[in-house]
Motif scaffolding. Structure first.
Motif, PDB file in Angstrom:
ATOM      1  N   LEU A 193      23.746  30.906   2.236  1.00  0.00           N
ATOM      2  CA  LEU A 193      24.919  30.718   1.200  1.00  0.00           C
ATOM      3  C   LEU A 193      25.121  32.324   1.051  1.00  0.00           C
ATOM      4  O   LEU A 193      24.187  33.165   0.569  1.00  0.00           O
ATOM      5  CB  LEU A 193      24.396  30.189  -0.271  1.00  0.00           C
ATOM      6  CG  LEU A 193      25.113  30.349  -1.194  1.00  0.00           C
ATOM      7  CD1 LEU A 193      26.612  29.276  -1.107  1.00  0.00           C
ATOM      8  CD2 LEU A 193      24.447  29.910  -2.603  1.00  0.00           C
ATOM      9  N   ASP A 194      26.498  32.538   1.174  1.00  0.00           N
ATOM     10  CA  ASP A 194      26.777  34.184   1.011  1.00  0.00           C
ATOM     11  C   ASP A 194      27.999  33.849  -0.264  1.00  0.00           C
ATOM     12  O   ASP A 194      29.102  33.511   0.301  1.00  0.00           O
ATOM     13  CB  ASP A 194      27.178  34.735   2.080  1.00  0.00           C
ATOM     14  CG  ASP A 194      27.609  36.123   1.865  1.00  0.00           C
ATOM     15  OD1 ASP A 194      27.985  36.435   0.927  1.00  0.00           O
ATOM     16  OD2 ASP A 194      27.879  36.907   2.886  1.00  0.00           O
ATOM     17  N   VAL A 195      27.567  34.356  -1.313  1.00  0.00           N
ATOM     18  CA  VAL A 195      28.751  34.247  -2.273  1.00  0.00           C
ATOM     19  C   VAL A 195      28.986  35.679  -2.826  1.00  0.00           C
ATOM     20  O   VAL A 195      29.390  35.673  -4.155  1.00  0.00           O
ATOM     21  CB  VAL A 195      28.485  32.954  -3.337  1.00  0.00           C
ATOM     22  CG1 VAL A 195      28.692  31.464  -2.915  1.00  0.00           C
ATOM     23  CG2 VAL A 195      27.384  33.335  -3.938  1.00  0.00           C
ATOM     24  N   SER A 196      28.696  36.535  -2.047  1.00  0.00           N
ATOM     25  CA  SER A 196      28.909  37.967  -2.578  1.00  0.00           C
ATOM     26  C   SER A 196      30.305  38.190  -3.252  1.00  0.00           C
ATOM     27  O   SER A 196      31.297  37.498  -2.808  1.00  0.00           O
ATOM     28  CB  SER A 196      28.668  38.975  -1.513  1.00  0.00           C
ATOM     29  OG  SER A 196      27.397  38.815  -1.033  1.00  0.00           O
ATOM     30  N   GLU A 197      30.292  38.894  -4.475  1.00  0.00           N
ATOM     31  CA  GLU A 197      31.658  39.206  -5.093  1.00  0.00           C
ATOM     32  C   GLU A 197      32.313  38.145  -5.647  1.00  0.00           C
ATOM     33  O   GLU A 197      33.370  38.364  -6.102  1.00  0.00           O
ATOM     34  CB  GLU A 197      32.465  40.034  -3.962  1.00  0.00           C
ATOM     35  CG  GLU A 197      31.802  41.303  -3.540  1.00  0.00           C
ATOM     36  CD  GLU A 197      32.929  42.103  -2.742  1.00  0.00           C
ATOM     37  OE1 GLU A 197      34.164  42.210  -3.025  1.00  0.00           O
ATOM     38  OE2 GLU A 197      32.649  42.593  -1.553  1.00  0.00           O
TER      39      GLU A 197
ATOM     40  N   ASP B  57      23.857  32.011 -13.215  1.00  0.00           N
ATOM     41  CA  ASP B  57      22.535  31.404 -13.234  1.00  0.00           C
ATOM     42  C   ASP B  57      22.619  29.879 -12.966  1.00  0.00           C
ATOM     43  O   ASP B  57      22.023  29.068 -12.339  1.00  0.00           O
ATOM     44  CB  ASP B  57      21.821  31.840 -14.275  1.00  0.00           C
ATOM     45  CG  ASP B  57      21.202  33.532 -14.219  1.00  0.00           C
ATOM     46  OD1 ASP B  57      21.266  33.890 -13.346  1.00  0.00           O
ATOM     47  OD2 ASP B  57      20.928  33.618 -15.378  1.00  0.00           O
ATOM     48  N   GLU B  58      23.651  29.194 -13.821  1.00  0.00           N
ATOM     49  CA  GLU B  58      23.755  27.897 -14.004  1.00  0.00           C
ATOM     50  C   GLU B  58      24.293  27.562 -12.436  1.00  0.00           C
ATOM     51  O   GLU B  58      23.679  26.427 -12.018  1.00  0.00           O
ATOM     52  CB  GLU B  58      24.540  27.422 -15.004  1.00  0.00           C
ATOM     53  CG  GLU B  58      24.077  27.655 -16.508  1.00  0.00           C
ATOM     54  CD  GLU B  58      24.359  28.994 -16.684  1.00  0.00           C
ATOM     55  OE1 GLU B  58      24.948  30.171 -16.371  1.00  0.00           O
ATOM     56  OE2 GLU B  58      23.430  29.574 -17.850  1.00  0.00           O
ATOM     57  N   VAL B  59      25.203  28.270 -12.011  1.00  0.00           N
ATOM     58  CA  VAL B  59      25.612  27.746 -10.667  1.00  0.00           C
ATOM     59  C   VAL B  59      24.603  27.698  -9.638  1.00  0.00           C
ATOM     60  O   VAL B  59      24.667  26.968  -8.722  1.00  0.00           O
ATOM     61  CB  VAL B  59      27.062  28.336 -10.423  1.00  0.00           C
ATOM     62  CG1 VAL B  59      27.555  28.184  -8.798  1.00  0.00           C
ATOM     63  CG2 VAL B  59      28.133  28.214 -11.400  1.00  0.00           C
ATOM     64  N   LEU B  60      23.835  28.717  -9.775  1.00  0.00           N
ATOM     65  CA  LEU B  60      22.772  28.977  -8.686  1.00  0.00           C
ATOM     66  C   LEU B  60      21.905  28.159  -8.726  1.00  0.00           C
ATOM     67  O   LEU B  60      21.215  27.691  -7.778  1.00  0.00           O
ATOM     68  CB  LEU B  60      21.968  30.515  -8.929  1.00  0.00           C
ATOM     69  CG  LEU B  60      21.005  30.967  -7.706  1.00  0.00           C
ATOM     70  CD1 LEU B  60      21.489  30.882  -6.367  1.00  0.00           C
ATOM     71  CD2 LEU B  60      20.473  32.359  -8.113  1.00  0.00           C
ATOM     72  N   ALA B  61      21.422  27.596  -9.981  1.00  0.00           N
ATOM     73  CA  ALA B  61      20.377  26.626 -10.146  1.00  0.00           C
ATOM     74  C   ALA B  61      20.980  25.088  -9.612  1.00  0.00           C
ATOM     75  O   ALA B  61      20.130  24.437  -9.067  1.00  0.00           O
ATOM     76  CB  ALA B  61      20.139  26.255 -11.702  1.00  0.00           C
ATOM     77  N   CYS B  62      22.230  24.903  -9.648  1.00  0.00           N
ATOM     78  CA  CYS B  62      23.008  23.782  -9.175  1.00  0.00           C
ATOM     79  C   CYS B  62      22.818  23.795  -7.517  1.00  0.00           C
ATOM     80  O   CYS B  62      22.254  22.909  -6.972  1.00  0.00           O
ATOM     81  CB  CYS B  62      24.279  23.549  -9.541  1.00  0.00           C
ATOM     82  SG  CYS B  62      24.971  22.085  -9.018  1.00  0.00           S
ATOM     83  N   VAL B  63      22.902  24.830  -7.139  1.00  0.00           N
ATOM     84  CA  VAL B  63      22.797  25.105  -5.540  1.00  0.00           C
ATOM     85  C   VAL B  63      21.531  24.814  -5.180  1.00  0.00           C
ATOM     86  O   VAL B  63      21.129  24.222  -4.254  1.00  0.00           O
ATOM     87  CB  VAL B  63      23.418  26.437  -5.049  1.00  0.00           C
ATOM     88  CG1 VAL B  63      23.186  26.668  -3.673  1.00  0.00           C
ATOM     89  CG2 VAL B  63      24.859  26.619  -5.291  1.00  0.00           C
TER      90      VAL B  63
ATOM     91  N   THR C 222      20.164  33.581   0.986  1.00  0.00           N
ATOM     92  CA  THR C 222      21.340  33.571  -0.364  1.00  0.00           C
ATOM     93  C   THR C 222      21.510  34.960  -0.313  1.00  0.00           C
ATOM     94  O   THR C 222      20.728  35.992  -0.588  1.00  0.00           O
ATOM     95  CB  THR C 222      20.396  33.098  -1.298  1.00  0.00           C
ATOM     96  OG1 THR C 222      19.728  31.963  -1.189  1.00  0.00           O
ATOM     97  CG2 THR C 222      21.095  32.908  -2.746  1.00  0.00           C
ATOM     98  N   LYS C 223      22.831  35.167  -0.356  1.00  0.00           N
ATOM     99  CA  LYS C 223      23.358  36.623  -0.395  1.00  0.00           C
ATOM    100  C   LYS C 223      24.300  36.394  -2.195  1.00  0.00           C
ATOM    101  O   LYS C 223      25.496  35.753  -1.856  1.00  0.00           O
ATOM    102  CB  LYS C 223      24.177  36.825   0.447  1.00  0.00           C
ATOM    103  CG  LYS C 223      23.434  37.185   1.949  1.00  0.00           C
ATOM    104  CD  LYS C 223      24.234  37.342   3.144  1.00  0.00           C
ATOM    105  CE  LYS C 223      23.202  37.413   4.253  1.00  0.00           C
ATOM    106  NZ  LYS C 223      23.985  37.995   5.617  1.00  0.00           N
ATOM    107  N   LEU C 224      24.006  37.325  -2.689  1.00  0.00           N
ATOM    108  CA  LEU C 224      24.498  37.362  -3.958  1.00  0.00           C
ATOM    109  C   LEU C 224      25.061  38.444  -4.549  1.00  0.00           C
ATOM    110  O   LEU C 224      24.820  38.915  -5.856  1.00  0.00           O
ATOM    111  CB  LEU C 224      23.642  36.514  -5.218  1.00  0.00           C
ATOM    112  CG  LEU C 224      22.979  35.249  -4.949  1.00  0.00           C
ATOM    113  CD1 LEU C 224      21.895  34.886  -5.785  1.00  0.00           C
ATOM    114  CD2 LEU C 224      24.057  34.229  -4.957  1.00  0.00           C
TER     115      LEU C 224
END
Length: 138
Positions: free
Chosen positions: A11-15, A21-27, A37-39
């Motif tokens: 998962l690369d959702v950079s920028e 945190d809530e979206v990351l928890a769902c993922v 994971t790239k954030l």
């Protein structure tokens, strides 16, 4: 959307500044096979790292933080990342077995997350980038 991708490995959702945190928890909860994971430039804090460490123990690559220009570093501007040494310790508690590449840009590492903790926790680490980190200790 992530519920339909249980085999997701990277998962690369950079920028994506709206990624929280809530979206990351769902993922993390719905993609148990994730290894990368790239954030960069995401709105993720220590809470996000705690959740990731609980749900993604096979994580091999983690990139997070916000890069600063050289001029800002010279001027002594504070870190712009919400990740601190506490978050690094949480990540170490859950993901230390497989993590090979750790990039934490502009994080504020208090003594609790010293280089000693990083090197003793992440035994499989091959790449470490702590660009513009503050508070590194022995």
């Amino acid at each position: 959307l992530v519920r339909s991708c249980p085999s997701l490995r990277g998962l690369d959702v950079s920028e994506c500044e709206d990624l929280t945190d809530e979206v990351l928890a769902c993922v993390a909860a719905n993609c148990p096979r994730i290894v990368s994971t790239k954030l960069r430039y995401c709105d993720v804090s220590n809470c996000g790292l705690e959740t990731l460490s609980q749900y993604a123990p096979q994580l091999q690559e983690f990139v997070c933080g916000r890069a600063r220009s050289g001029m800002q570093v010279v001027e002594g501007c504070g870190p712009v990342s919400k990740i601190t040494g506490v978050g690094v310790a949480m990540l170490a508690a859950g993901c230390s077995q497989w993590l090979q590449s750790l990039t934490l840009l502009s994080v504020d590492l208090e003594p609790r997350a010293s280089l000693r903790l990083i090197f003793s926790s992440f035994r499989t680490l091959k790449v470490l980038d702590l660009g513009a980190a503050r508070g590194l200790t022995e």
